[in-house]
Design a protein around this motif. Structure first.
Motif, PDB file in Angstrom:
ATOM      1  N   THR A 125       0.862  -1.164   0.000  1.00  0.00           N
ATOM      2  CA  THR A 125       0.000   0.000   0.000  1.00  0.00           C
ATOM      3  C   THR A 125       0.909   1.228   0.000  1.00  0.00           C
ATOM      4  N   ALA A 126       0.328   2.383   0.141  1.00  0.00           N
ATOM      5  CA  ALA A 126       1.135   3.602   0.136  1.00  0.00           C
ATOM      6  C   ALA A 126       2.069   3.660   1.330  1.00  0.00           C
ATOM      7  N   GLU A 127       1.688   3.003   2.448  1.00  0.00           N
ATOM      8  CA  GLU A 127       2.466   3.123   3.675  1.00  0.00           C
ATOM      9  C   GLU A 127       3.095   1.816   4.133  1.00  0.00           C
ATOM     10  N   SER A 128       2.651   0.675   3.594  1.00  0.00           N
ATOM     11  CA  SER A 128       3.090  -0.608   4.136  1.00  0.00           C
ATOM     12  C   SER A 128       3.392  -1.609   3.025  1.00  0.00           C
ATOM     13  N   VAL A 129       4.124  -2.661   3.423  1.00  0.00           N
ATOM     14  CA  VAL A 129       4.355  -3.846   2.591  1.00  0.00           C
ATOM     15  C   VAL A 129       3.774  -5.040   3.325  1.00  0.00           C
ATOM     16  N   ILE A 130       2.945  -5.836   2.629  1.00  0.00           N
ATOM     17  CA  ILE A 130       2.300  -6.999   3.239  1.00  0.00           C
ATOM     18  C   ILE A 130       2.918  -8.261   2.667  1.00  0.00           C
ATOM     19  N   ILE A 131       3.402  -9.114   3.533  1.00  0.00           N
ATOM     20  CA  ILE A 131       4.026 -10.386   3.150  1.00  0.00           C
ATOM     21  C   ILE A 131       3.124 -11.508   3.637  1.00  0.00           C
ATOM     22  N   SER A 132       2.564 -12.279   2.714  1.00  0.00           N
ATOM     23  CA  SER A 132       1.687 -13.403   3.051  1.00  0.00           C
ATOM     24  C   SER A 132       2.475 -14.699   2.902  1.00  0.00           C
ATOM     25  N   VAL A 133       2.633 -15.423   3.995  1.00  0.00           N
ATOM     26  CA  VAL A 133       3.453 -16.639   4.017  1.00  0.00           C
ATOM     27  C   VAL A 133       2.564 -17.828   4.363  1.00  0.00           C
ATOM     28  N   TYR A 134       2.640 -18.866   3.538  1.00  0.00           N
ATOM     29  CA  TYR A 134       1.849 -20.075   3.768  1.00  0.00           C
ATOM     30  C   TYR A 134       2.666 -21.044   4.613  1.00  0.00           C
ATOM     31  N   CYS A 135       2.286 -21.186   5.883  1.00  0.00           N
ATOM     32  CA  CYS A 135       3.000 -22.073   6.808  1.00  0.00           C
ATOM     33  C   CYS A 135       1.969 -22.802   7.678  1.00  0.00           C
ATOM     34  N   PRO A 136       1.317 -23.811   7.152  1.00  0.00           N
ATOM     35  CA  PRO A 136       0.250 -24.501   7.887  1.00  0.00           C
ATOM     36  C   PRO A 136       0.787 -25.338   9.043  1.00  0.00           C
ATOM     37  N   SER A 137      -0.074 -25.552  10.000  1.00  0.00           N
ATOM     38  CA  SER A 137       0.217 -26.457  11.128  1.00  0.00           C
ATOM     39  C   SER A 137       1.439 -26.022  11.928  1.00  0.00           C
ATOM     40  N   VAL A 138       1.522 -24.745  12.247  1.00  0.00           N
ATOM     41  CA  VAL A 138       2.607 -24.241  13.087  1.00  0.00           C
ATOM     42  C   VAL A 138       1.999 -23.485  14.267  1.00  0.00           C
ATOM     43  N   ARG A 139       2.822 -23.209  15.261  1.00  0.00           N
ATOM     44  CA  ARG A 139       2.383 -22.436  16.410  1.00  0.00           C
ATOM     45  C   ARG A 139       2.794 -20.980  16.212  1.00  0.00           C
ATOM     46  N   ALA A 140       1.814 -20.101  16.252  1.00  0.00           N
ATOM     47  CA  ALA A 140       2.093 -18.691  16.011  1.00  0.00           C
ATOM     48  C   ALA A 140       3.032 -18.115  17.052  1.00  0.00           C
ATOM     49  N   SER A 141       3.049 -18.694  18.256  1.00  0.00           N
ATOM     50  CA  SER A 141       3.916 -18.172  19.311  1.00  0.00           C
ATOM     51  C   SER A 141       5.393 -18.395  19.018  1.00  0.00           C
ATOM     52  N   ASP A 142       5.701 -19.303  18.086  1.00  0.00           N
ATOM     53  CA  ASP A 142       7.093 -19.605  17.768  1.00  0.00           C
ATOM     54  C   ASP A 142       7.649 -18.742  16.636  1.00  0.00           C
ATOM     55  N   VAL A 143       6.854 -17.831  16.128  1.00  0.00           N
ATOM     56  CA  VAL A 143       7.300 -17.020  14.995  1.00  0.00           C
ATOM     57  C   VAL A 143       8.374 -16.030  15.435  1.00  0.00           C
ATOM     58  N   GLU A 144       9.480 -16.000  14.677  1.00  0.00           N
ATOM     59  CA  GLU A 144      10.554 -15.027  14.901  1.00  0.00           C
ATOM     60  C   GLU A 144      10.688 -14.166  13.651  1.00  0.00           C
ATOM     61  N   ILE A 145      10.483 -12.867  13.818  1.00  0.00           N
ATOM     62  CA  ILE A 145      10.541 -11.929  12.702  1.00  0.00           C
ATOM     63  C   ILE A 145      11.618 -10.895  13.003  1.00  0.00           C
TER      64      ILE A 145
END
Length: 460
Positions: free
Chosen positions: A11-31
């Motif tokens: 968008t004008a202000e942001s970049v959106i990255i859509s990642v397909y990672c099924p069957s994972v725990r969201a709490s383990d995400v490291e960005i």
């Protein structure tokens, strides 16, 4: 680690990255975001992207995981609001590593003498630790074996040949004699012949396969060939290039490599690209863009750098500048014309001219169209039991080169392709340059047809 499927938008202000990672725990995400470098780790997936501009993590940034779809949507704020991030659909470019900056490994601090006071050296030696004393004592002992001058090496008659993209490959044709590789023109010596020997083999093989009766028959009865010439390629009429899901998967499976070609190597890559696109254009035109089981054979047979491991330049006066002369472009297409008149089903000089026009139009439409053509060729060769090897040594790297290095430098920009496309469009390949007396054969068949018409008129 697995590279997940992903897509990027903005968008004008942001970049959106859509990642397909099924069957994972969201709490383990490291960005992690570091300028234009974005990395994501969530076991067993790892993704690292290099954007053209910088991103930041602030209060407007977010990461949301949808378990029902398996997609993790990461929203990051642009450091400069309203700045356009180019080539977000070129996934291989985003995945490519940062260009390596080569710096001197040794720096000369001073050229003056470094001799020191002997008493000072004794004092420093006495202050060494026990471990450092042991190192010095070991250095004083002679641990080396007796040295002898090695005997002179025996001269070797042959060495392994280098071929493929930037001559990076060897050993792929070691056992070619035991495979059903019908397009290989070098036999079991493919791994040992020099480039000059390969070129001589290629020219000899083309002369042997040339059949003037076959050419005359297609010239005299060219009704179907005229239909092929009138056909329009769908890539030349598309209003835009939107990659399909299958093409996105192909991009993700491309190798992660960094290339640092020299000037002559870059020229050779551009010229090789035109010959590869010529083979693609011929197969697409003769099959109406519906590949057949013979398409892999056709593409490999018409490409000199595949069947004979003989890439351009073929012009004797090539220079190191990136600007390609009309003579060099014309010389590059001569082997492609010769092979199109000696090997495939339809052998017509007019058809070869039309294929060259297709190549020019592909280049003029930009790197996305060129990349799509290369991916279609790669898909054809990857599904062949034998000819997949040419995809490994050429097409994989060509795909990465055309996309990942599209704007890292001006080496592969749309402007460069436009200049190359105009040069291909304006090139002139004469029938005499092919070397098989095509003009004399055509005049003979035209005279014969004229005489037959006169005889028929007299009979009437």
């Amino acid at each position: 680690m697995i590279t997940p499927r992903f897509s990027c938008s903005q968008t004008a202000e942001s970049v959106i990255i859509s990642v397909y990672c099924p069957s994972v725990r969201a709490s383990d995400v490291e960005i992690n975001v570091d300028g234009n470098l974005f990395s994501l780790h969530i076991n067993p997936y790892f993704l690292r992207l290099n954007f053209t501009n910088s991103l930041i993590e602030d209060d407007a940034s977010s990461a949301q995981y949808d378990p029902s779809t398996g997609y993790l949507n990461v929203k990051l704020t642009k450091e400069i609001k309203g700045q356009e991030f180019k080539d977000l659909d070129l996934l291989a470019k985003l995945l490519a590593p940062r260009p390596t900056v080569h710096e001197p490994m040794i720096e000369v601090i001073s050229s003056e003498s470094t001799a020191e006071d002997p008493d000072q050296l004794v004092t420093e030696t006495q202050n060494l630790s026990l471990h450092e004393h042991e190192i010095l004592e070991a250095a004083n002992n002679d641990w080396q074996l007796p040295q002898e001058v090695p005997p002179p090496e025996q001269p070797t008659l042959r060495v392994n040949a280098q071929y493929g993209f930037l001559d990076l490959y060897s050993g792929y044709f070691t056992n070619v004699a035991y495979t059903e590789n019908e397009v290989n023109e070098l036999g079991s010596e493919a791994e040992t012949l020099t480039l000059l020997e390969r070129r001589q083999r290629r020219i000899k093989h083309e002369d042997e396969k040339w059949d003037e009766e076959y050419y005359v028959a297609d010239f005299a009865d060219d009704e179907y060939i005229r239909e092929l010439i009138l056909w329009n390629h769908p890539h030349l009429s598309d209003s835009g290039t939107t990659f399909t899901e299958k093409e996105n998967v192909t991009m993700l499976n491309l190798p992660r490599k960094e290339y640092i070609p020299t000037g002559p190597q870059t020229r050779s890559l551009y010229l090789t690209l035109t010959t590869v696109l010529f083979s693609y254009a011929y197969d697409a035109r003769t099959t109406q863009h519906d590949p057949t089981p013979e398409s892999a054979w056709t593409i490999c047979s018409l490409t000199p750098s595949f069947s004979a491991l003989d890439p351009p330049p073929y012009h004797s006066e090539s220079n190191i500048n990136l600007e390609l002369s009309s003579d060099e472009i014309s010389a590059t297409f001569v082997p492609s014309y010769r092979r199109s008149l000696a090997f495939p089903l339809y052998r017509s000089f007019a058809l070869a001219e039309k294929c060259r026009e297709d190549v020019a139009h592909f280049l003029l439409r930009g790197r996305r169209t060129v990349f799509r053509c290369l991916m279609e060729m790669k898909d054809i060769l990857d599904h062949h039991d034998v000819y997949y090897v040419y995809s490994k040594v050429w097409l994989d790297d060509l795909c990465v080169w055309t996309q990942a290095y599209a704007s890292v430098t001006e080496m592969f920009s749309d402007e460069t392709l436009t200049r190359l496309g105009n040069a291909v469009k304006d090139a002139s390949i004469t029938k005499a340059s092919v070397g098989w007396e095509l003009e004399q054969l055509e005049v003979a068949i035209q005279n014969q047809a004229s005489e037959e018409r006169e005889v028929d008129s007299d009979d009437e």
